[in-house]
Design a protein around this motif. Sequence first.
Motif, PDB file in Angstrom:
ATOM      1  N   GLN A   1       5.004  15.280   0.776  1.00 23.16           N
ATOM      2  CA  GLN A   1       3.838  15.078   1.630  1.00 23.16           C
ATOM      3  C   GLN A   1       3.030  13.867   1.172  1.00 23.16           C
ATOM      4  O   GLN A   1       2.466  13.133   1.992  1.00 23.16           O
ATOM      5  N   GLY A   2       2.966  13.632  -0.123  1.00 24.66           N
ATOM      6  CA  GLY A   2       2.301  12.446  -0.618  1.00 24.66           C
ATOM      7  C   GLY A   2       3.018  11.170  -0.204  1.00 24.66           C
ATOM      8  O   GLY A   2       2.382  10.151   0.116  1.00 24.66           O
ATOM      9  N   ILE A   3       4.360  11.213  -0.177  1.00 24.64           N
ATOM     10  CA  ILE A   3       5.139  10.051   0.271  1.00 24.64           C
ATOM     11  C   ILE A   3       4.870   9.773   1.750  1.00 24.64           C
ATOM     12  O   ILE A   3       4.679   8.622   2.166  1.00 24.64           O
ATOM     13  N   ALA A   4       4.839  10.831   2.568  1.00 29.15           N
ATOM     14  CA  ALA A   4       4.570  10.650   3.995  1.00 29.15           C
ATOM     15  C   ALA A   4       3.156  10.126   4.233  1.00 29.15           C
ATOM     16  O   ALA A   4       2.929   9.295   5.124  1.00 29.15           O
ATOM     17  N   ALA A   5       2.195  10.582   3.437  1.00 25.89           N
ATOM     18  CA  ALA A   5       0.823  10.090   3.580  1.00 25.89           C
ATOM     19  C   ALA A   5       0.740   8.604   3.241  1.00 25.89           C
ATOM     20  O   ALA A   5       0.002   7.844   3.882  1.00 25.89           O
ATOM     21  N   ALA A   6       1.493   8.172   2.226  1.00 19.58           N
ATOM     22  CA  ALA A   6       1.518   6.754   1.875  1.00 19.58           C
ATOM     23  C   ALA A   6       2.083   5.922   3.018  1.00 19.58           C
ATOM     24  O   ALA A   6       1.606   4.814   3.303  1.00 19.58           O
ATOM     25  N   ASN A   7       3.106   6.437   3.686  1.00 24.86           N
ATOM     26  CA  ASN A   7       3.668   5.749   4.844  1.00 24.86           C
ATOM     27  C   ASN A   7       2.622   5.577   5.934  1.00 24.86           C
ATOM     28  O   ASN A   7       2.465   4.484   6.501  1.00 24.86           O
ATOM     29  N   ALA A   8       1.899   6.654   6.250  1.00 23.59           N
ATOM     30  CA  ALA A   8       0.875   6.592   7.295  1.00 23.59           C
ATOM     31  C   ALA A   8      -0.231   5.604   6.939  1.00 23.59           C
ATOM     32  O   ALA A   8      -0.691   4.834   7.792  1.00 23.59           O
ATOM     33  N   LEU A   9      -0.638   5.592   5.680  1.00 21.99           N
ATOM     34  CA  LEU A   9      -1.697   4.678   5.260  1.00 21.99           C
ATOM     35  C   LEU A   9      -1.234   3.229   5.325  1.00 21.99           C
ATOM     36  O   LEU A   9      -1.963   2.342   5.814  1.00 21.99           O
ATOM     37  N   GLY A  10      -0.022   2.948   4.859  1.00 25.31           N
ATOM     38  CA  GLY A  10       0.471   1.575   4.849  1.00 25.31           C
ATOM     39  C   GLY A  10       0.622   0.998   6.242  1.00 25.31           C
ATOM     40  O   GLY A  10       0.214  -0.149   6.498  1.00 25.31           O
ATOM     41  N   ILE A  11       1.185   1.758   7.173  1.00 26.21           N
ATOM     42  CA  ILE A  11       1.390   1.220   8.516  1.00 26.21           C
ATOM     43  C   ILE A  11       0.077   1.089   9.263  1.00 26.21           C
ATOM     44  O   ILE A  11      -0.102   0.174  10.090  1.00 26.21           O
TER      45      ILE A  11
ATOM     46  N   ALA B   1       0.826  -1.206   0.000  1.00 27.36           N
ATOM     47  CA  ALA B   1       0.000   0.000   0.000  1.00 27.36           C
ATOM     48  C   ALA B   1       0.863   1.259   0.000  1.00 27.36           C
ATOM     49  O   ALA B   1       0.561   2.237  -0.701  1.00 27.36           O
ATOM     50  N   THR B   2       1.949   1.247   0.766  1.00 28.96           N
ATOM     51  CA  THR B   2       2.850   2.394   0.791  1.00 28.96           C
ATOM     52  C   THR B   2       3.451   2.652  -0.587  1.00 28.96           C
ATOM     53  O   THR B   2       3.505   3.794  -1.058  1.00 28.96           O
ATOM     54  N   ALA B   3       3.906   1.586  -1.240  1.00 26.95           N
ATOM     55  CA  ALA B   3       4.520   1.735  -2.562  1.00 26.95           C
ATOM     56  C   ALA B   3       3.507   2.225  -3.596  1.00 26.95           C
ATOM     57  O   ALA B   3       3.783   3.140  -4.385  1.00 26.95           O
ATOM     58  N   GLY B   4       2.318   1.620  -3.601  1.00 30.65           N
ATOM     59  CA  GLY B   4       1.320   1.999  -4.597  1.00 30.65           C
ATOM     60  C   GLY B   4       0.813   3.413  -4.415  1.00 30.65           C
ATOM     61  O   GLY B   4       0.776   4.208  -5.371  1.00 30.65           O
ATOM     62  N   VAL B   5       0.428   3.742  -3.188  1.00 26.95           N
ATOM     63  CA  VAL B   5      -0.084   5.094  -2.928  1.00 26.95           C
ATOM     64  C   VAL B   5       1.027   6.118  -3.095  1.00 26.95           C
ATOM     65  O   VAL B   5       0.801   7.222  -3.618  1.00 26.95           O
ATOM     66  N   GLY B   6       2.251   5.777  -2.666  1.00 23.97           N
ATOM     67  CA  GLY B   6       3.359   6.721  -2.805  1.00 23.97           C
ATOM     68  C   GLY B   6       3.682   7.022  -4.256  1.00 23.97           C
ATOM     69  O   GLY B   6       3.931   8.177  -4.618  1.00 23.97           O
ATOM     70  N   ALA B   7       3.702   5.980  -5.099  1.00 20.53           N
ATOM     71  CA  ALA B   7       3.964   6.210  -6.521  1.00 20.53           C
ATOM     72  C   ALA B   7       2.902   7.088  -7.155  1.00 20.53           C
ATOM     73  O   ALA B   7       3.183   7.893  -8.058  1.00 20.53           O
TER      74      ALA B   7
END
Length: 568
Positions: free
Chosen positions: A465-475, A450-456
């Motif tokens: 900020q989009g990369i950090a949001a992907a981190n929060a969603l994945g964890i 999820a982190t990789a997909g949302v971050g990309a």
Amino acid sequence: MRPLTPAVGGTKALRIPAVPPQPRRVTKPVPAHTRTTGQEPPRSSNRFLARAALLTAVLAAAGALLGLGRDQALAHLFGAGSETDAFLVAWTVPEVASTLLIEDGLAFVLVPAFSAALARRSAATTAPDPVRALVATSLPRLALACLAAALLLMLGAPQLVALLAPGLPDPQLAVDCTRLTATCVLTFGLTGYCSAALRAHSSYLAPAAIYLAYNIGIITTMLVFADRWGVRSAAVGVAVGGCLMVAIQAPSLRRRLVSAPYVQPSANSGNSENPASEPVKDRSMNLLLIAAVLLFALCRQSQVLIERFLASSLPAGAISHLNYAQKVAQLPMVLSLMLATVTFPVVARAMARGDLERARERVERDLAAAACIVLLGAAAVFACAPQIIQLLFQRGAFTAQDTAATAAVMRVYALGLLGHCLVGVLVRSYFSAGRPTWYPVLSMAAGMTATAGVGAFAVGPWGVQGIAAANALGITLTAVLLLAAMGTRGIPVRIPKVLLELAKPLLAAVCATAVGLVCAARVEQPLAAAAVGFAAVGAVFLLLLWALRAQALLPAVQTATRKLRHAR
């Protein structure tokens, strides 16, 4: 009156004092840990755990503050440009190594193994000392494996840098730093081994002080050699700090291994009337368990690798902004997990003895307490992010634009702190039995995906900020998956009760964040604004926890009330 014996043959009865009835002595079974085995009783009382958690938290906070000092020195000496980005790519090695070998991976294998060995020693069911036998078989193998891994990293440093950050402007500098930091694989492996063994022995001072020694080594090396070696001095500091972490723990572990007495098995060591004295199963390390734990830790740390890979295509400084924001934002998470770190040997020992009820109660308490701590910190971080970054980093080569970018990223990171905290507590319960389980690996892999997909997807329109949001969603996804399966795959906690206790500090954190934002915005001076914001967040958060009767706060309230009554 004294009773008289009956008269016989008309003669006068003799007066004989009656003997009072003696109370019947009931022999209680003696717990296994109090038998004469040459060992102290296990230090698992709430008072000892509270003191150990406080000591660990204080030293961990001191180490974290020194970590901020390390980041401040790095920002002051080298700014947030391409040179710092090159070092931070190399910094991936100690970050991954610390997760695999100190904090999560190796600890999840070694703490249950040492706890089971100590339980067998207390039960006195085997003639050879189980603890010394475990050290003799596991430590040489671990050291050789870590040495081989360090050498492979040094040889493959160019390929690793090209894989992690293909868009770096100066890849050779990152390669040099990576080869220097690769030494930490050996030193971190030995550090993690000592930490796990000492914590299983209920010794927390030396393991809690390792990051003090580590950061002192890095800061000192940077300050002394920055002019001569540039950012490479920070990489040399990693090697120096790793050696100091081993040196600060090795004497304590050696004393416990050399001076530990041992008694031959007694005839009643298998008394089945007492559950605590039942034979403890041998739960030594096995390859499947090690593979499951290391894969989980690697998947978790891969979130950082994904972030830096995505940020390497952004303008210079993006990786630095992510790094500084993450380091500050994760301080509440680190502090919240100190209790779980202290109680993990207690849970592992309870699982080794088959005491599932005690393990369940301990995990439920840890979840509630850790959530309160991390959500209080997350509220303070979100409310006062610009002031925190300005106070910590805005000097030297770190500009006001860097402060604004880092503060924005840090607020997004704060949204995932509860997920990080829950994953840290829950995964310990999955591995506390010392048996291989693959569900945490699959859950973490789902979060990583999820982190990789949302971050990309998000890196284009929203950048860092989009990369950090992907981190929060994945964890957060990983935390939900781990909690949902606790009833069937882990320690069977009461999920409705856990969710209720998590909802209370979450509601309090949302309200406290709103109040803290308003209060901090009314003060211009950053130090005063941060102080006002912190005070507002803390007051609102604690007041709402008290009003909601959060279970994690009740023991502290009851203790304070009892002391006030005695004071009167």
